[in-house]
Scaffold this active site. Structure first.
Site, mmCIF file in Angstrom:
data_model
loop_
_atom_site.group_PDB
_atom_site.id
_atom_site.type_symbol
_atom_site.label_atom_id
_atom_site.label_comp_id
_atom_site.label_asym_id
_atom_site.label_seq_id
_atom_site.Cartn_x
_atom_site.Cartn_y
_atom_site.Cartn_z
ATOM 1 C CB SER A 322 80.367 -6.513 -0.494
ATOM 2 O OG SER A 322 79.165 -6.141 0.054
ATOM 3 C CD1 TRP A 325 76.072 -11.737 -3.395
ATOM 4 C CD2 TRP A 325 74.929 -9.935 -2.610
ATOM 5 N NE1 TRP A 325 75.075 -12.414 -2.923
ATOM 6 C CE2 TRP A 325 74.414 -11.457 -2.276
ATOM 7 C CE3 TRP A 325 74.151 -8.961 -1.895
ATOM 8 C CZ2 TRP A 325 73.097 -11.389 -1.232
ATOM 9 C CZ3 TRP A 325 73.213 -8.873 -1.347
ATOM 10 C CH2 TRP A 325 72.674 -10.125 -0.884
ATOM 11 C CG HIS A 326 74.296 -5.332 -2.731
ATOM 12 N ND1 HIS A 326 75.478 -5.320 -1.926
ATOM 13 C CD2 HIS A 326 73.286 -5.225 -1.639
ATOM 14 C CE1 HIS A 326 75.332 -5.336 -0.618
ATOM 15 N NE2 HIS A 326 73.977 -5.443 -0.545
ATOM 16 N N GLY A 327 73.979 -6.200 -7.109
ATOM 17 C CA GLY A 327 73.329 -5.765 -8.523
ATOM 18 C C GLY A 327 74.379 -5.700 -9.576
ATOM 19 C CG PHE A 478 69.834 -6.929 -3.921
ATOM 20 C CD1 PHE A 478 69.851 -5.863 -5.154
ATOM 21 C CD2 PHE A 478 69.851 -6.072 -2.702
ATOM 22 C CE1 PHE A 478 69.674 -4.457 -5.011
ATOM 23 C CE2 PHE A 478 69.549 -4.817 -2.619
ATOM 24 C CZ PHE A 478 69.738 -3.913 -3.776
#
Lengths: 478, 323
Positions: A322, A325-327, A478
């Site tokens: 997770s 996933w943001h960066g 993102f």
């Protein structure tokens, strides 16, 4: 196109008229209008990346239909993995290519093997992480036979590219959103009014809270080496409200806009900063992503059914993925891992589902115990956000080290009183409205329209008077 | 239902915009009516312009003289300030207006409507602008203009609440510049003084210079265009031919005093276009002497100045060798 731009203020009423007055008699035409408008909305930013959305749409539509016909398990699996590889392949290339390349070369250098590799100058297509996950949900659900694959390409294209939530969510499940494109939408007055109200509150969160906080958070984080501890704490707090105002504001505008056109999107934020523990926080923060990971990653991995080791492993996997996933940055991975560490004690002691209902439900004020746990959870969250916002791990560590120094007890060098008052006002309104879908959803409590309008006008004037410098939505990156 | 929704939405928007319009107009009216631009009673001379005169004229060294120039200010905003000052200060006899090379460039447009400049100046001067003036901003940068309106309402409301209508401390003044980096600039300069191919002039800025001149003349004030001292290696000279052409064609009837070649040493410049406090002191004392010699009464002012500059260059020997 940004929701808080003049372009969108012109685009929305034109689309409204075409949608309800020109194409309303023909469902296919209306869906086609949604696709065309969504492509225009996205292309306003960079039309070249429309090809990616179109390609993703064609691939998943075709695979979905092949899955309908295919009965052999092996072939079904191949089809599923084709979709996963294509979608994650795009995501991996555009978002993570340089990250992996840099880390591989660093790792090889560490072991004395210098390798030459050129990083690419890649632009990250806006919203790629969002629509990729949305299309994946379709293929996975079809594969699991939870959803009948669609034969209507236009409806499927509209599902993939639906402009209110295309670039920053909520990440809708095909099972919820896709069927809404099959049925004729009828205008619902109370739904539309509610949508407008939610848009207004979303704009307030974004323009007043997030954009103003961004100015000071950026100033403090970008010059953190020159700031004292108390200012750095303030910087972390400003970022905490910036990211909430920004992202939940976007979700509110997206959900509200969809309601204007007869669509229901899932709730994405449920007053997360009033959570009493981290598990509750994760049930209330970016709900569409958390539940996506829960359903398509955590549960297939075994969830919390196995032994302790499996629980620990799965928890770390889901939080780290997770974060990633943001960066493509170690800061996001550490942020994810930190949340896993916060969450694990609750899971292992079976206390992760203690606080399912809204805090102080039906009461004006929380108990002392609730308040203490809320503050504790909030502090842990603020601490984790430092990693999320920092440029790199070194920056985050030096930021935190300076906070825990004697300068913590000095007066902050940056103290925007007006903004602090605005945040206090915002928290108060959110607290009072925490049992609704969004803070001002309970405004119908005032029976007289004059009172309701008085509140709307006041919010509009606050937006007008206290608007911050326009910033892009954080989650676009993102 | 749809009809009701649209009707109510339109009504809401009309009421909202009317409310905002009333607030904005009312606050501007109150501030305009009460604004205080009064300078000391003995002010006879005024200098207007951007950072060049702001750094050049130390008005504490020049009798009856007030410098209200401000960095990054285009003629557009100077006009509103000048209007109020001239209206409220009948003692002013002569208005010096900086007219130098960079003020004709197209880049001045960004000083008018680019957000960075507009957000700073519009809230200050909006009460003194009319509809046409505001349309210049709205036409060229609508979103920035809307943002500026909100900042303006905030500033005007704050003035009304605090009953603070005094503008004299916020409209500019002499800038005591300590910087001294001319030597390094001169050593590292790329000596390319050719005019860029896409050179354009700022019609908007020049239009408002005309308006300032007309305003002064309407109030019976003498107007003199000036060019403050500049280093000879200042890249702004690249448009010198066009600059002179504009001056001769558009402002031929306005008196012009060119101090650009005033001899100063590198250490007396802050950079190639601004005097530092040392240069400003030398120039201001000399300028005060000129006024005492009644330069403004002479018919051959520029020749007189050129002679003075020549004599000064000769006396100083190696001062400002670049000239």
């Amino acid at each position: 196109m940004l929701f808080n731009s003049i372009d969108f203020a012109i685009f929305l009423p034109i689309f409204f008229i075409l949608y309800w007055f020109v194409t309303n008699k023909n469902l296919k035409l209306q869906n086609f209008l949604i696709v065309a408008a969504s492509y225009l909305f996205y292309g306003w930013w960079d039309w070249r990346f429309l090809s990616l959305i179109l390609f993703s749409t064609i691939v998943d539509f075709t695979i979905g239909n092949k899955l309908r016909e295919e009965e052999k398990q092996l072939k079904r699996k191949v089809l599923l993995w084709t979709s996963i590889l294509v979608n994650l392949g795009f995501l991996g290339f555009f978002k993570y290519y340089n990250f992996f390349l840099d880390n591989f070369t660093t790792a090889f250098s560490f072991f004395g093997q210098d390798i030459q590799a050129n990083s690419l100058n890649i632009i990250l297509p806006v919203g790629i992480s969002f629509y990729t996950f949305q299309t994946l949900s379709y293929t996975i659900d079809v594969y699991k036979r939870n959803l009948e694959p669609t034969k209507d390409f236009i409806a499927f294209s509209a599902f993939v590219s639906f402009f209110p939530q295309l670039v920053a969510g909520p990440i809708e499940r095909a099972t919820n959103l896709l069927p809404q494109f099959y049925n004729k939408r009828t205008f619902d007055y109370s739904k539309a009014v509610d949508g407008m109200r939610q848009i207004l509150w979303g704009l307030f969160k974004k323009i007043v809270i997030a954009d103003n906080c961004a100015e000071f958070a950026n100033q403090i984080f970008n010059n953190s080496a020159d700031m004292n501890g108390s200012t750095l704490v303030l910087g972390a707090l400003f970022f905490t409200f910036q990211i909430y105002g920004d992202f939940s504001g976007y979700s509110d505008i997206a959900i509200g806009t969809s309601r204007l056109f007869g669509f229901d999107l899932m709730q994405n934020f449920n007053f997360p900063y009033f959570s009493r523990d981290i598990a509750e926080f994760w049930r209330r923060w970016h709900i569409s992503l958390s539940t996506w990971f829960r359903d398509y990653l955590y549960i297939p991995l075994g969830g919390s059914r196995g032994g302790t080791w499996m629980k620990v492993r799965n928890t770390f996997i889901i939080f780290i993925v997770s974060g990633f996933w943001h960066g493509a940055n170690w800061t996001f991975i550490v942020w994810g891992a930190l949340n896993a560490i916060y969450f694990l004690p609750l899971l292992l002691t079976h206390n992760n589902r203690n606080n399912l209902e809204t805090v102080a439900q039906g009461k004006l004020l929380p108990s002392l115990k609730e308040l203490t746990f809320m503050l504790l959870t909030f502090s842990l969250t603020v601490f984790a956000w430092i990693f999320f916002r920092a440029e790199n791990i070194g920056h985050a560590i030096s930021y935190i080290s300076e906070i825990f120094s004697s300068s913590l007890f000095t007066i902050p060098t940056i103290l925007p009183r007006n903004l602090i008052l605005l945040i206090m006002f915002f928290v108060l309104i959110e607290w009072l409205g925490r049992e609704g879908q969004y803070a001002i959803s309970g405004i119908n409590f005032f029976e007289r329209r004059a009172y309701r309008w008085g509140i709307y006008f006041s919010i509009c004037l606050l937006i007008f008077l206290f608007q911050g410098k326009q910033q892009e939505f954080i989650y676009f990156q993102f | 239902m749809m009809r009701q929704f649209i009707q109510l939405s339109i009504t809401f928007l009309i009421v909202l915009f009317t409310l905002i319009f009333v607030f904005v107009e009312l606050s501007e009216y109150i501030v305009n009516k009460n604004s205080d631009f009064k300078l000391s009673n003995n002010t006879k001379y005024l200098v207007l312009g951007h950072s060049h005169p702001e750094c050049a004229f130390n008005d504490s060294l020049i009798e009856n003289f007030k410098n209200i120039s401000q960095s990054g200010e285009s003629y557009y905003y100077t006009y509103f300030k000048a209007k109020k000052i001239i209206e409220q200060n009948p003692s002013i006899e002569t208005v010096f207006i900086e007219f130098t090379n960079n003020q004709i460039n197209e880049s001045m447009n960004s000083w008018i409507w680019k957000e960075k400049y507009m957000n700073y100046r519009y809230p200050r001067y909006s009460p003194f602008m009319n509809f046409t003036d505001k349309m210049v901003l709205a036409k060229n940068n609508l979103s920035g203009y809307l943002n500026s309106i909100s900042l303006s309402l905030k500033e005007n409301s704050s003035r009304i609440i605090n009953q603070n209508f005094n503008y004299t401390n916020s409209i500019g003044g002499y800038l005591y510049l300590v910087r001294d980096k001319t030597d390094s600039l001169v050593n590292n300069i790329e000596k390319d003084y050719s005019l860029p191919e896409n050179f354009k002039i700022s019609e908007n800025n020049l239009e408002y210079l005309n308006k300032i001149i007309d305003l002064c003349e309407e109030h019976g004030k003498k107007v003199i265009l000036i060019r403050s001292p500049q280093h000879s290696m200042y890249s702004g000279y690249s448009n010198e031919n066009i600059y002179q052409e504009i001056r001769n064609n558009h402002f031929f009837s306005i008196e012009y005093l060119d101090f650009s070649k005033f001899p100063l040493d590198n250490s007396e410049f802050g950079d190639l276009e601004h005097l530092n406090h040392k240069g400003a002191k030398i120039f201001s004392i000399w300028f005060a002497q000129l006024l005492n010699m009644e330069i403004l009464e002479k018919s051959n002012k520029q020749e007189f100045i050129n002679e003075e500059i020549k004599a000064r260059t000769h006396n100083n020997g190696n001062r400002c060798t670049s000239h």
